[in-house]
Design an enzyme around this catalytic site. Structure first.
Site, PDB file in Angstrom:
ATOM      1  N   ASP A 251     -61.682  12.792  52.642  1.00 27.96           N
ATOM      2  CA  ASP A 251     -61.876  14.156  53.421  1.00 27.96           C
ATOM      3  C   ASP A 251     -60.871  14.365  54.622  1.00 27.96           C
ATOM      4  O   ASP A 251     -60.352  13.373  54.912  1.00 27.96           O
ATOM      5  CB  ASP A 251     -63.253  13.950  54.364  1.00 27.96           C
ATOM      6  CG  ASP A 251     -63.863  15.010  54.994  1.00 27.96           C
ATOM      7  OD1 ASP A 251     -64.085  15.970  54.343  1.00 27.96           O
ATOM      8  OD2 ASP A 251     -63.981  14.924  56.024  1.00 27.96           O
ATOM      9  N   GLU A 301     -53.102  -2.766  44.085  1.00 28.28           N
ATOM     10  CA  GLU A 301     -53.305  -4.131  44.205  1.00 28.28           C
ATOM     11  C   GLU A 301     -54.458  -4.464  43.095  1.00 28.28           C
ATOM     12  O   GLU A 301     -54.666  -5.419  42.636  1.00 28.28           O
ATOM     13  CB  GLU A 301     -53.705  -4.632  45.664  1.00 28.28           C
ATOM     14  CG  GLU A 301     -52.571  -4.899  46.696  1.00 28.28           C
ATOM     15  CD  GLU A 301     -53.168  -5.480  47.900  1.00 28.28           C
ATOM     16  OE1 GLU A 301     -54.306  -6.143  47.798  1.00 28.28           O
ATOM     17  OE2 GLU A 301     -52.734  -5.134  49.024  1.00 28.28           O
TER      18      GLU A 301
END
Length: 587
Positions: A251, A301
Site C-alpha cells: 500500500d 532469501e
C-alpha cells in the site's frame, strides 16, 4: 509478416525497435515456475465483502477459503487479500493496530493457515496487503508516543513536531490530507496548562505537539528515517513469509519518506483535491527505493531456499510511466500496478498512448506491466465507461467494460481482477448517507471520490439480500446494503448464463493460459480503421477493440476465437473487442 484482409483498412506496422536489453542478472535465469508472477492473473479479494461464514454480515477468511474452488474454476492464478489485521476499522483495515495477527472479525491465525494451505492445494498463490506508510492510532507504538511525550524515542517513530504561531497553535506546515482536512492533528500533553496550580488543578492537559497523517488522524504516518521502523517491517514480512504467503501488495508504495525538513507545499491542497498522492514533498522521495531493495533482497532469501519467487507488487501512484519504471528496476519491486490504464477515459488515442508508454517504460526495465481496470478505490468500469463525452450518462457501460476486459487480458504482462468485476457489477451509486463508512465522506461531507459503492458485498445466489453472502442467515444484514438489482448479477445466475461476464472472463483466462501467444511476450500494433485499436501478439494472435459506436471491418475474415459481444465474421461491432488466430501464410 501478418497481412490483414485486403481492403478492410488494416495493414501491418513494422515491429518497434527493441528496448535495450537489461543487464543479465540471476532473474534472467529463473525457471518458468519461479517467474510465475510475470504474466499471472491475480484476483483481488476485499475480504470484508467476499463471503461471510459466521452470519455477522462481514466477510471473513473462512468465507474466502470456501470461495477458493469458485476462483479456481474462474481460472485465476492467485488471490490478493485486503488487510485482515487487528484494526479499529476507521479505514477498513488500512489502519493496522497489529501487523502480526488476524482481527477476530475475520478469523484467527489458524484459519489463515488453513486458507493458505487450501489455496496452494488448488494451485493458487496468496498475496497479502501490507501497509507500511502509516499504522493505526491504536497501534502500541503510537499509544506509547502519546504517553511518553515530546523528545521521546517513541515519538521519533512518527512525525511529531511543534506547531507554528506564538503558542504553537498552527500546524507545522500547510499540508492537507488526501482524505480531507489538515494533515496534522494536535495532541494534548500531560501536565498543567498553566504554572498556577489553582488554575490548572494540577491535573489538566495542555495543548502540545502535532503529528502528521496524510490520510486521517486515525492513521499516523510512520517515520521511515528512523531505522527501527524498517527493521520491524522486515520482521513482519518474515512472519508472514514463514506462514507460506507468496508475496505482498504494498500500500502507498511511493510514500513512506517525507522531505526531511517538512517544508510548506506550493500546492498544499493538491492531494485533497485529487484524492491522490500529488504533493512532491510528501511522496516519491528518493530514499524509498532503498526500502524496496532491502525487501527484494529479503524475498530472494526465501527464493534461494526453495526456488519459489515471492512477489512484491506496489501501489505506486506517480505522475508518469517513466517515474513508475524506477520502482520496478531489477533490484526493487517485481511489479507495480499500472494505474494509467485504469484512469484512462474511453478513448482510442488515450488507450493507445498509455499502453505504448507502459510497454516502453515499464517493460524496458525487465519487469512486466501489471494491468488493472478496477480495484477497491475506484468506480467500477461498468459505471465509469457509461459516461459519454460531456459527462452525460450512457448505456454503453457493460459492453465497454467487457471489451476493456478482453483487451486487458490480451496485453503482455500480468493482470489483476477485482472481485465482482467478473460478474459485471456496476457501482452502487445511491447508498444512503447514513450507511456510508468511507472516511472521505466523514471527513469532507462530500460524496465525491467515496469508495463504498465498489465495496458492497458480493451477490452469490437468490433473489433478495443478502444474496447468499451471509451463510445460514437469510435475515442478516450485510455491512453495506445490497440493492435489489444485484439479483441480476448473482454468481449462480452468471454461471448458468453462457453469455455472462463470468463466462467471458473464464474463457479469456482459459485461452490466456493455453495459447503461447498470450501472457508474457511482445506486441505489434496494426494500422486500423478509425476508432479501432488492433495489435498482434506473438505468431498470429490478433486482438482488436472498436471504441466507436458504428461497426468496422474485422482485421481477420473468419470468426473470432473469443469476442466480448456478438461479432459476426468479418465485422467488429462498436464497443466490442475480439481475438482471432491468423496464420502468417494466410491470404
Amino acid at each position: 509478416m501478418l497481412t490483414a484482409t485486403a481492403g478492410n483498412g488494416y495493414s501491418a506496422l513494422p515491429a518497434p525497435s527493441p528496448s535495450p536489453a537489461p543487464a543479465v542478472t540471476a532473474q534472467a535465469t529463473e525457471t518458468a515456475a519461479q517467474r510465475w508472477w510475470r504474466d499471472a492473473v491475480i484476483y483481488q479479494v476485499y475480504v470484508r465483502s467476499f463471503l461471510d461464514s459466521t452470519g455477522d454480515g462481514i466477510g471473513d477468511l473462512a468465507g474466502v477459503r470456501a470461495g477458493l474452488p469458485y476462483l479456481r474454476k474462474l481460472g485465476v492464478d492467485g488471490i490478493w487479500l485486503s488487510p485482515f489485521y487487528p484494526s479499529p476499522q476507521h479505514d477498513h483495515g488500512y489502519d493496522v493496530a497489529d501487523y502480526r495477527d488476524v482481527d477476530p472479525v475475520y478469523g484467527d491465525l489458524a484459519e489463515f493457515d488453513r486458507l493458505v494451505a487450501d489455496a496452494h492445494r488448488l494451485g493458487l498463490k496468496v498475496l497479502l496487503d501490507i501497509v507500511p506508510n502509516h499504522c493505526s492510532s491504536d497501534h502500541p507504538w503510537f499509544r506509547a508516543a502519546l504517553a511518553e511525550g515530546p523528545g521521546s524515542a517513541a515519538r521519533d517513530l512518527f512525525h511529531f513536531a511543534d506547531g507554528r504561531g506564538e503558542h504553537g497553535e498552527l500546524p507545522p506546515n500547510n499540508w492537507r490530507a488526501m482524505f480531507g482536512g489538515p494533515a496534522w492533528s494536535r495532541v494534548e500533553e500531560a501536565g498543567p496548562a498553566s504554572e498556577d496550580p489553582e488554575q490548572s488543578g494540577g491535573e489538566a492537559k495542555r495543548p502540545g505537539q502535532w503529528y502528521l497523517h496524510m490520510f486521517t488522524p486515525e492513521q499516523p504516518d510512520l517515520n521511515w528515517r528512523n531505522p527501527a521502523v524498517g527493521a520491524d517491517f522486515e520482521e513482519v514480512l518474515r512472519f508472514w513469509l514463514d506462514r507460506g504467503v507468496d508475496g505482498f501488495r504494498i500500500d502507498v508504495a511511493a510514500g513512506l519518506f517525507k522531505h526531511p525538513e517538512l517544508p510548506d507545499s506550493p500546492d498544499p491542497e493538491a492531494d485533497e483535491r485529487t484524492r491522490d498522492s500529488v504533493n512532491p514533498l510528501a511522496w516519491n522521495q528518493p530514499e524509498v527505493h532503498q526500502v524496496w531493495r532491502d525487501w527484494r533482497a529479503l524475498c530472494e532469501e526465501y527464493t534461494a531456499q526453495d526456488g519459489r519467487d515471492r512477489l512484491l507488487v506496489g501501489e505506486v501512484s506517480v505522475r508518469t510511466p517513466s517515474e513508475q519504471a524506477a520502482y520496478v528496476r531489477p533490484d526493487e519491486l517485481h511489479q507495480a500496478f499500472f494505474f494509467h490504464l485504469l484512469t484512462a477515459r474511453w478513448d482510442i488515442d488515450t488507450f493507445r498512448k498509455v499502453i505504448s508508454e507502459a510497454l516502453t517504460d515499464i517493460a524496458g526495465t525487465g519487469s512486466t506491466v501489471t494491468w488493472v481496470l478496477n480495484n477497491h478505490d475506484q468506480v467500477r468500469t461498468v459505471t465509469r465507461y457509461a459516461t459519454e463525452p460531456g459527462g452525460h450518462a450512457g448505456a454503453h457501460g457493460p459492453a465497454r467494460a467487457r471489451a476493456a476486459a478482453l483487451l486487458m487480458l490480451a496485453l503482455p504482462g500480468a493482470a489483476y481482477v477485482y472481485q465482482g468485476e467478473e460478474l459485471g457489477l456496476p457501482e452502487v451509486v445511491d447508498l444512503p448517507d447514513e450507511v456510508l463508512t468511507d472516511p472521505i465522506f466523514h471527513r469532507t461531507g462530500s460524496r465525491q471520490h467515496i469508495r463504498d459503492g465498489c465495496r458492497v458485498p458480493l451477490p452469490w445466489s437468490g433473489h433478495a439480500s443478502p444474496f447468499g453472502f451471509t451463510a445460514g442467515a437469510e435475515t442478516a444484514q450485510p455491512w453495506l446494503p445490497q440493492p435489489t438489482w444485484f439479483a441480476e448479477h448473482a454468481t449462480d445466475r452468471a454461471l448458468a448464463d453462457t453469455r455472462s461476464f463470468w463466462h467471458l472472463y473464464r474463457e479469456g483466462l482459459h485461452l490466456r493460459r493455453s495459447l503461447p501467444q498470450l501472457g508474457e511476450g511482445s506486441l505489434r500494433w496494426l494500422e486500423s480503421p478509425p476508432q479501432v485499436l488492433a495489435f498482434v501478439r506473438g505468431d498470429g494472435l490478433v486482438c482488436a477493440i472498436n471504441f466507436g459506436s458504428d461497426p468496422a471491418p474485422a482485421p481477420v475474415s473468419g470468426a473470432p476465437l473469443l469476442a466480448s459481444g456478438d461479432c459476426p465474421a468479418g465485422t467488429l461491432p462498436g464497443s466490442t473487442a475480439a481475438w482471432w488466430m491468423h496464420s502468417p501464410d494466410a491470404h
